[in-house]
Design a protein around this motif. Sequence first.
Motif, mmCIF file in Angstrom:
data_model
loop_
_atom_site.group_PDB
_atom_site.id
_atom_site.type_symbol
_atom_site.label_atom_id
_atom_site.label_comp_id
_atom_site.label_asym_id
_atom_site.label_seq_id
_atom_site.Cartn_x
_atom_site.Cartn_y
_atom_site.Cartn_z
ATOM 1 N N ASP A 106 0.796 -1.229 0.000
ATOM 2 C CA ASP A 106 0.000 0.000 0.000
ATOM 3 C C ASP A 106 0.833 1.287 0.000
ATOM 4 O O ASP A 106 0.290 2.379 0.185
ATOM 5 N N LYS A 107 2.139 1.180 -0.216
ATOM 6 C CA LYS A 107 3.002 2.369 -0.221
ATOM 7 C C LYS A 107 2.881 3.105 -1.553
ATOM 8 O O LYS A 107 2.563 2.523 -2.584
ATOM 9 N N PRO A 108 3.171 4.419 -1.553
ATOM 10 C CA PRO A 108 3.075 5.204 -2.788
ATOM 11 C C PRO A 108 4.228 4.900 -3.741
ATOM 12 O O PRO A 108 5.365 4.682 -3.317
ATOM 13 N N CYS A 109 3.906 4.907 -5.024
ATOM 14 C CA CYS A 109 4.881 4.603 -6.066
ATOM 15 C C CYS A 109 4.684 5.589 -7.217
ATOM 16 O O CYS A 109 3.553 5.936 -7.548
ATOM 17 N N ILE A 110 5.779 5.993 -7.822
ATOM 18 C CA ILE A 110 5.726 6.892 -8.975
ATOM 19 C C ILE A 110 6.128 6.101 -10.214
ATOM 20 O O ILE A 110 7.194 5.484 -10.254
ATOM 21 N N ILE A 111 5.249 6.130 -11.222
ATOM 22 C CA ILE A 111 5.521 5.431 -12.479
ATOM 23 C C ILE A 111 6.653 6.140 -13.207
ATOM 24 O O ILE A 111 6.664 7.369 -13.317
ATOM 25 N N ASP A 112 7.618 5.373 -13.700
ATOM 26 C CA ASP A 112 8.742 5.911 -14.453
ATOM 27 C C ASP A 112 8.209 6.501 -15.766
ATOM 28 O O ASP A 112 7.636 5.777 -16.578
ATOM 29 N N PRO A 113 8.391 7.815 -15.991
ATOM 30 C CA PRO A 113 7.855 8.420 -17.216
ATOM 31 C C PRO A 113 8.541 7.889 -18.482
ATOM 32 O O PRO A 113 7.950 7.933 -19.562
ATOM 33 N N ASP A 114 9.757 7.369 -18.346
ATOM 34 C CA ASP A 114 10.482 6.828 -19.496
ATOM 35 C C ASP A 114 10.199 5.349 -19.739
ATOM 36 O O ASP A 114 10.492 4.829 -20.811
ATOM 37 N N ASP A 115 9.669 4.667 -18.720
ATOM 38 C CA ASP A 115 9.337 3.242 -18.843
ATOM 39 C C ASP A 115 8.103 2.965 -17.986
ATOM 40 O O ASP A 115 8.210 2.644 -16.801
ATOM 41 N N PRO A 116 6.909 3.092 -18.559
ATOM 42 C CA PRO A 116 5.672 2.953 -17.778
ATOM 43 C C PRO A 116 5.418 1.544 -17.238
ATOM 44 O O PRO A 116 4.423 1.327 -16.548
ATOM 45 N N THR A 117 6.325 0.591 -17.489
ATOM 46 C CA THR A 117 6.200 -0.739 -16.890
ATOM 47 C C THR A 117 6.924 -0.818 -15.551
ATOM 48 O O THR A 117 6.881 -1.846 -14.884
ATOM 49 N N LYS A 118 7.573 0.284 -15.146
ATOM 50 C CA LYS A 118 8.349 0.320 -13.901
ATOM 51 C C LYS A 118 7.867 1.461 -13.017
ATOM 52 O O LYS A 118 7.391 2.490 -13.492
ATOM 53 N N ALA A 119 8.029 1.273 -11.717
ATOM 54 C CA ALA A 119 7.678 2.309 -10.752
ATOM 55 C C ALA A 119 8.690 2.301 -9.616
ATOM 56 O O ALA A 119 9.251 1.253 -9.273
ATOM 57 N N SER A 120 8.894 3.458 -9.038
ATOM 58 C CA SER A 120 9.751 3.588 -7.861
ATOM 59 C C SER A 120 8.844 3.788 -6.654
ATOM 60 O O SER A 120 8.068 4.746 -6.601
ATOM 61 N N CYS A 121 8.949 2.866 -5.695
ATOM 62 C CA CYS A 121 8.074 2.908 -4.525
ATOM 63 C C CYS A 121 8.872 3.285 -3.278
ATOM 64 O O CYS A 121 9.984 2.794 -3.073
ATOM 65 N N THR A 122 8.319 4.137 -2.470
ATOM 66 C CA THR A 122 8.937 4.538 -1.213
ATOM 67 C C THR A 122 8.396 3.636 -0.116
ATOM 68 O O THR A 122 7.208 3.691 0.222
ATOM 69 N N CYS A 123 9.288 2.777 0.420
ATOM 70 C CA CYS A 123 8.873 1.758 1.386
ATOM 71 C C CYS A 123 9.612 1.942 2.709
ATOM 72 O O CYS A 123 10.664 2.575 2.763
ATOM 73 N N SER A 124 9.080 1.372 3.763
ATOM 74 C CA SER A 124 9.688 1.417 5.093
ATOM 75 C C SER A 124 10.560 0.187 5.296
ATOM 76 O O SER A 124 10.211 -0.897 4.841
ATOM 77 N N THR A 125 11.675 0.371 6.012
ATOM 78 C CA THR A 125 12.466 -0.805 6.370
ATOM 79 C C THR A 125 12.020 -1.291 7.746
ATOM 80 O O THR A 125 11.686 -0.500 8.626
ATOM 81 N N VAL A 126 11.984 -2.599 7.881
ATOM 82 C CA VAL A 126 11.622 -3.236 9.143
ATOM 83 C C VAL A 126 12.551 -4.423 9.369
ATOM 84 O O VAL A 126 13.227 -4.885 8.447
ATOM 85 N N LYS A 127 12.579 -4.903 10.590
ATOM 86 C CA LYS A 127 13.289 -6.138 10.911
ATOM 87 C C LYS A 127 12.764 -6.644 12.243
ATOM 88 O O LYS A 127 11.989 -5.964 12.918
ATOM 89 N N ASP A 128 13.183 -7.842 12.577
ATOM 90 C CA ASP A 128 12.772 -8.458 13.847
ATOM 91 C C ASP A 128 11.245 -8.543 13.990
ATOM 92 O O ASP A 128 10.700 -8.317 15.065
#
Length: 182
Positions: A106-128
Amino acid sequence: MWKNAGLFSLALLFALIAEAASAQSSGFKLCESTYALCTTAACTPVPGEKDTVSCACDVKTGYSAGQEDCQQVTDTDQGKQIRSRYFPVTSYAVCNNDRDWAWCLDKPCIIDPDDPTKASCTCSTVKDQGPYVIVTDTMTDTTCTTGVISSATVKGIDQITDFLKTTTELKPFPIKVLNSQN
């Protein structure tokens, strides 16, 4: 005979109502939209932002599951935004170490304007968080120790898979677990 058939029908009705209530209470929502699929995404740290990574995800259109309400493609100052959602997997490795992994659901992602089959998503890191999964077809010595990968807990995969079993539009695949817990 008709009395037994009536009781059976009533019992079946209650079972279906209970199953529907269970699916609704799971907290997952199914939708048909354009979304980012991050189940195998490699991620890199976002400079200056603690516990935040950018993950390279694939853009897909169709049914998916998440915990947030469904959203369509949205125009933002950064570009066309979609959300990362879940699509059933066929196999994974179980990891149980203190390695960071990325939580992208459910994190936000921006579609790559040069390659609409790819997106960059801003995610949280977790562990344990307990045993987690790496979606892969092959288990290697480095599967559970290399890089920051988009992931989920084993419990989370089980919960969303159980939810998908209650839907008609998106059924889960049989999942092959490649190893026992490390």
